[in-house]
Design a protein around this motif. Structure first.
Motif, mmCIF file in Angstrom:
data_model
loop_
_atom_site.group_PDB
_atom_site.id
_atom_site.type_symbol
_atom_site.label_atom_id
_atom_site.label_comp_id
_atom_site.label_asym_id
_atom_site.label_seq_id
_atom_site.Cartn_x
_atom_site.Cartn_y
_atom_site.Cartn_z
ATOM 1 N N THR A 186 -5.698 11.507 5.992
ATOM 2 C CA THR A 186 -4.495 11.697 5.176
ATOM 3 C C THR A 186 -3.629 10.438 5.112
ATOM 4 O O THR A 186 -2.832 10.293 4.185
ATOM 5 C CB THR A 186 -3.634 12.863 5.698
ATOM 6 N N LEU A 187 -3.794 9.529 6.060
ATOM 7 C CA LEU A 187 -3.018 8.285 6.044
ATOM 8 C C LEU A 187 -3.758 7.143 5.365
ATOM 9 O O LEU A 187 -3.124 6.240 4.816
ATOM 10 C CB LEU A 187 -2.675 7.851 7.481
ATOM 11 N N ARG A 188 -5.080 7.152 5.412
ATOM 12 C CA ARG A 188 -5.861 6.012 4.907
ATOM 13 C C ARG A 188 -5.495 5.577 3.493
ATOM 14 O O ARG A 188 -5.435 4.381 3.222
ATOM 15 C CB ARG A 188 -7.365 6.295 5.017
ATOM 16 N N PRO A 189 -5.211 6.496 2.554
ATOM 17 C CA PRO A 189 -4.863 6.033 1.204
ATOM 18 C C PRO A 189 -3.577 5.201 1.158
ATOM 19 O O PRO A 189 -3.345 4.488 0.192
ATOM 20 C CB PRO A 189 -4.699 7.330 0.407
ATOM 21 N N HIS A 190 -2.751 5.286 2.198
ATOM 22 C CA HIS A 190 -1.470 4.577 2.229
ATOM 23 C C HIS A 190 -1.524 3.295 3.054
ATOM 24 O O HIS A 190 -0.512 2.609 3.197
ATOM 25 C CB HIS A 190 -0.384 5.501 2.786
ATOM 26 N N LEU A 191 -2.693 2.992 3.613
ATOM 27 C CA LEU A 191 -2.827 1.836 4.501
ATOM 28 C C LEU A 191 -3.306 0.600 3.744
ATOM 29 O O LEU A 191 -4.235 0.674 2.942
ATOM 30 C CB LEU A 191 -3.827 2.132 5.627
ATOM 31 N N ALA A 192 -2.691 -0.524 4.058
ATOM 32 C CA ALA A 192 -3.190 -1.807 3.564
ATOM 33 C C ALA A 192 -4.357 -2.267 4.419
ATOM 34 O O ALA A 192 -5.264 -2.936 3.940
ATOM 35 C CB ALA A 192 -2.076 -2.850 3.591
ATOM 36 N N CYS A 193 -4.334 -1.885 5.712
ATOM 37 C CA CYS A 193 -5.386 -2.305 6.636
ATOM 38 C C CYS A 193 -5.426 -1.347 7.821
ATOM 39 O O CYS A 193 -4.383 -0.939 8.334
ATOM 40 C CB CYS A 193 -5.114 -3.728 7.127
ATOM 41 N N SER A 206 0.806 -1.223 0.000
ATOM 42 C CA SER A 206 0.000 0.000 0.000
ATOM 43 C C SER A 206 0.840 1.274 0.000
ATOM 44 O O SER A 206 0.316 2.359 -0.238
ATOM 45 C CB SER A 206 -0.903 0.011 1.236
ATOM 46 N N CYS A 207 2.145 1.136 0.270
ATOM 47 C CA CYS A 207 3.048 2.289 0.354
ATOM 48 C C CYS A 207 4.382 1.840 -0.220
ATOM 49 O O CYS A 207 5.230 1.325 0.509
ATOM 50 C CB CYS A 207 3.175 2.732 1.812
ATOM 51 N N GLY A 208 4.539 1.983 -1.533
ATOM 52 C CA GLY A 208 5.716 1.406 -2.176
ATOM 53 C C GLY A 208 5.657 -0.106 -2.001
ATOM 54 O O GLY A 208 4.615 -0.724 -2.236
ATOM 55 N N PRO A 209 6.734 -0.740 -1.517
ATOM 56 C CA PRO A 209 6.739 -2.187 -1.327
ATOM 57 C C PRO A 209 6.151 -2.632 0.014
ATOM 58 O O PRO A 209 6.118 -3.816 0.314
ATOM 59 C CB PRO A 209 8.232 -2.526 -1.392
ATOM 60 N N VAL A 210 5.684 -1.681 0.808
ATOM 61 C CA VAL A 210 5.268 -1.935 2.195
ATOM 62 C C VAL A 210 3.758 -2.067 2.305
ATOM 63 O O VAL A 210 3.012 -1.324 1.667
ATOM 64 C CB VAL A 210 5.751 -0.776 3.105
ATOM 65 N N ARG A 211 3.332 -2.994 3.155
ATOM 66 C CA ARG A 211 1.933 -3.083 3.581
ATOM 67 C C ARG A 211 1.877 -2.346 4.915
ATOM 68 O O ARG A 211 2.325 -2.867 5.928
ATOM 69 C CB ARG A 211 1.512 -4.539 3.764
ATOM 70 N N VAL A 267 0.122 -1.109 8.065
ATOM 71 C CA VAL A 267 -1.021 -1.547 8.868
ATOM 72 C C VAL A 267 -1.133 -0.613 10.070
ATOM 73 O O VAL A 267 -0.185 -0.480 10.849
ATOM 74 C CB VAL A 267 -0.839 -3.005 9.340
ATOM 75 N N ALA A 268 -2.278 0.051 10.226
ATOM 76 C CA ALA A 268 -2.490 0.979 11.335
ATOM 77 C C ALA A 268 -3.326 0.326 12.421
ATOM 78 O O ALA A 268 -4.303 -0.366 12.135
ATOM 79 C CB ALA A 268 -3.181 2.244 10.836
#
Length: 194
Positions: free
Chosen positions: A119-126, A18-23, A25-26
């Motif tokens: 502002t963070l949700r678009p970058h979160l996998a979950c 969800s963020c480059g190669p990273v998932r 998770v918040a």
């Protein structure tokens, strides 16, 4: 290891980055709801995933206004597959006193009040929400912190209410986390995305 945590870890590893190669998770929820403990257990279930605590980015003056620091120091480098380097705030000295490095691991856990912000949700996998009523959470937090931080809590509670009134996280949670008698229970959240 909690069976629900093991199952959750497998589900998270299977998500697309969800963020480059990273998932990313918040783990969000009210102060005192058990986010740090759960994030640590989840990181263990993920085989030692790195955990970022937003308490390291927040300050006395900016309890919830750490979004720009998070974007510049964490999101932008991770999205490029680079190590993130972010400042650690010393709550006693009231200044940033050190730097920490965060690798672009397959899964990175971010925990703290407000990690599910718009502002963070678009970058979160979950997005996981710790399902505990605010009053119970705050009571637990105040017991944990003791009387020395009573004045801090007097300012924190209205600030947290204001943050979630303006930018709620729970309605967008993919999963709700409840602590049961025998471990954590994971349920589909309001967004129903997972």
């Amino acid at each position: 290891m909690d069976r629900d945590l093991t199952s959750l870890a497998a589900r998270l590893r299977a998500l697309p980055p969800s963020c480059g190669p990273v998932r990313l998770v918040a783990v969000d929820g009210h102060a005192g709801s058990g986010k740090s403990t759960f994030a640590g257990l989840l990181a263990d279930a993920l085989g030692g995933a790195p955990v970022l605590h937003t308490d390291d980015l927040a300050t006395h003056e900016e309890l919830f206004a750490w979004g720009d620091r998070f974007r510049e120091q964490v999101l932008e480098p991770l999205s490029r597959g680079e190590h993130a380097r972010y400042g650690i705030y010393d709550w006693v000295r009231r200044e940033f006193t050190e730097q920490r490095e965060l690798p672009p691991a397959p899964v990175v856990v971010v925990e703290g009040v407000g990690t599910g912000r718009r502002t963070l949700r678009p970058h979160l996998a979950c997005l996981l929400w710790m399902e505990l009523a605010p009053e119970h959470s705050w009571e637990r937090g105040q017991l944990r912190d003791g009387p020395a931080l009573a004045a801090f809590w007097n300012g924190w509670i209205p600030a947290e209410r204001g943050h979630f009134a303006a930018d709620p996280s729970r309605p967008y949670a993919d999963l709700l986390v409840r602590q049961g008698q025998t471990g954590y229970e994971i349920h589909v959240g309001p967004s129903g995305a997972l």
